[in-house]
Write an enzyme that holds these catalytic residues in place. Sequence first.
Site, mmCIF file in Angstrom:
data_model
loop_
_atom_site.group_PDB
_atom_site.id
_atom_site.type_symbol
_atom_site.label_atom_id
_atom_site.label_comp_id
_atom_site.label_asym_id
_atom_site.label_seq_id
_atom_site.Cartn_x
_atom_site.Cartn_y
_atom_site.Cartn_z
ATOM 1 N N HIS A 95 -1.853 -5.288 1.706
ATOM 2 C CA HIS A 95 -3.166 -5.948 1.630
ATOM 3 C C HIS A 95 -2.943 -7.347 1.069
ATOM 4 O O HIS A 95 -2.128 -7.523 0.168
ATOM 5 C CB HIS A 95 -4.102 -5.168 0.695
ATOM 6 C CG HIS A 95 -5.324 -5.941 0.322
ATOM 7 N ND1 HIS A 95 -6.456 -5.953 1.109
ATOM 8 C CD2 HIS A 95 -5.582 -6.769 -0.725
ATOM 9 C CE1 HIS A 95 -7.366 -6.746 0.547
ATOM 10 N NE2 HIS A 95 -6.852 -7.248 -0.570
ATOM 11 N N TYR B 259 -12.560 -2.090 -2.622
ATOM 12 C CA TYR B 259 -13.002 -2.049 -1.226
ATOM 13 C C TYR B 259 -14.530 -2.003 -1.087
ATOM 14 O O TYR B 259 -15.037 -1.550 -0.047
ATOM 15 C CB TYR B 259 -12.359 -0.857 -0.518
ATOM 16 C CG TYR B 259 -10.909 -1.115 -0.115
ATOM 17 C CD1 TYR B 259 -10.564 -2.252 0.625
ATOM 18 C CD2 TYR B 259 -9.902 -0.225 -0.444
ATOM 19 C CE1 TYR B 259 -9.244 -2.494 1.004
ATOM 20 C CE2 TYR B 259 -8.568 -0.461 -0.059
ATOM 21 C CZ TYR B 259 -8.261 -1.588 0.659
ATOM 22 O OH TYR B 259 -6.957 -1.829 1.044
ATOM 23 N N GLU C 236 -10.156 -9.991 -6.773
ATOM 24 C CA GLU C 236 -9.139 -8.943 -6.737
ATOM 25 C C GLU C 236 -8.101 -9.126 -7.852
ATOM 26 O O GLU C 236 -7.675 -8.147 -8.472
ATOM 27 C CB GLU C 236 -8.473 -8.932 -5.353
ATOM 28 C CG GLU C 236 -9.457 -8.472 -4.278
ATOM 29 C CD GLU C 236 -9.001 -8.722 -2.845
ATOM 30 O OE1 GLU C 236 -7.897 -9.275 -2.643
ATOM 31 O OE2 GLU C 236 -9.748 -8.353 -1.922
ATOM 32 N N ASN D 194 -1.510 0.115 7.053
ATOM 33 C CA ASN D 194 -0.925 -1.137 7.539
ATOM 34 C C ASN D 194 -0.072 -1.870 6.506
ATOM 35 O O ASN D 194 -0.026 -3.092 6.462
ATOM 36 C CB ASN D 194 -2.013 -2.039 8.131
ATOM 37 C CG ASN D 194 -3.107 -2.363 7.134
ATOM 38 O OD1 ASN D 194 -3.044 -1.911 5.993
ATOM 39 N ND2 ASN D 194 -4.077 -3.159 7.547
ATOM 40 N N LYS E 189 0.828 -1.207 0.000
ATOM 41 C CA LYS E 189 0.000 0.000 0.000
ATOM 42 C C LYS E 189 0.871 1.270 0.000
ATOM 43 O O LYS E 189 2.097 1.192 0.192
ATOM 44 C CB LYS E 189 -0.894 -0.033 1.236
ATOM 45 C CG LYS E 189 -1.876 -1.207 1.255
ATOM 46 C CD LYS E 189 -2.810 -0.997 2.428
ATOM 47 C CE LYS E 189 -3.700 -2.171 2.680
ATOM 48 N NZ LYS E 189 -4.590 -1.903 3.820
HETATM 49 P P1 CMP Z 1 -7.040 -4.350 4.124
HETATM 50 O O1 CMP Z 1 -6.559 -5.721 4.423
HETATM 51 O O2 CMP Z 1 -6.483 -3.685 2.923
HETATM 52 O O3 CMP Z 1 -8.649 -4.358 3.992
HETATM 53 C C1 CMP Z 1 -9.470 -3.357 4.475
HETATM 54 C C2 CMP Z 1 -8.724 -2.234 5.080
HETATM 55 O O4 CMP Z 1 -9.488 -1.349 5.841
HETATM 56 C C3 CMP Z 1 -7.719 -2.789 6.065
HETATM 57 O O5 CMP Z 1 -6.702 -3.438 5.381
HETATM 58 C C4 CMP Z 1 -7.322 -1.546 6.818
HETATM 59 O O6 CMP Z 1 -6.281 -0.833 6.199
HETATM 60 C C5 CMP Z 1 -8.602 -0.734 6.754
HETATM 61 N N1 CMP Z 1 -9.218 -0.695 8.059
HETATM 62 C C6 CMP Z 1 -9.729 -1.713 8.755
HETATM 63 N N2 CMP Z 1 -10.220 -1.281 9.928
HETATM 64 C C7 CMP Z 1 -10.000 0.054 9.970
HETATM 65 C C8 CMP Z 1 -10.269 1.074 10.910
HETATM 66 N N3 CMP Z 1 -10.882 0.802 12.064
HETATM 67 N N4 CMP Z 1 -9.908 2.331 10.604
HETATM 68 C C9 CMP Z 1 -9.297 2.613 9.422
HETATM 69 N N5 CMP Z 1 -9.019 1.689 8.487
HETATM 70 C C10 CMP Z 1 -9.363 0.424 8.765
#
Ligand code: CMP
Length: 143
Positions: free
Chosen positions: A115, A49, A126, A112, A9
Amino acid sequence: MERTFVMIKPDGVERGVIGEVISRIERKGLKIVAMKMMRISEELAQKHYAEHKEKPFFGALISYITSSPVVAMVVEGKNAIRVVRTIVGATNPAEANPGTIRGDFGMDVGRNIIHASDSPESAKREINLFFSPEEILDYERAI
Ligand code: CMP
């Protein structure tokens, strides 16, 4: 052989851990069969998403994922979906174990690093969103 979709990301790209993440995927024994660096469009972000559309963080998630380039990959291997999720670690970096990508490099659930698809259905969906069949390559990976 199973395939999964993996994406470094914007925060992973900006922090310069592209090589580190790819290296962990390769060292594990997984095979990268497609890869590109790209800027995600608003439209693609909304599709990718879609399942989070009703979540309070949806708007922030879309603006973050379109804010800077990402590195998208298709990764192949036995139980690739589960194996990648294991090396990636828990969604919230605060709960991700040390030794996992998020455990070692992340601090924030919204940023984070990476993904990875969570099921065979999402992997298929995806991969098709990000890659055309011709972009997925066939070759032998040495063990
Ligand atoms: P990802 O695995 O890409 O899939 C959904 C994403 O939503 C997740 O990683 C996080 O980056 C994001 N996400 C999940 N929970 C939260 C949250 N409480 N606040 C902000 N972003 C979130």
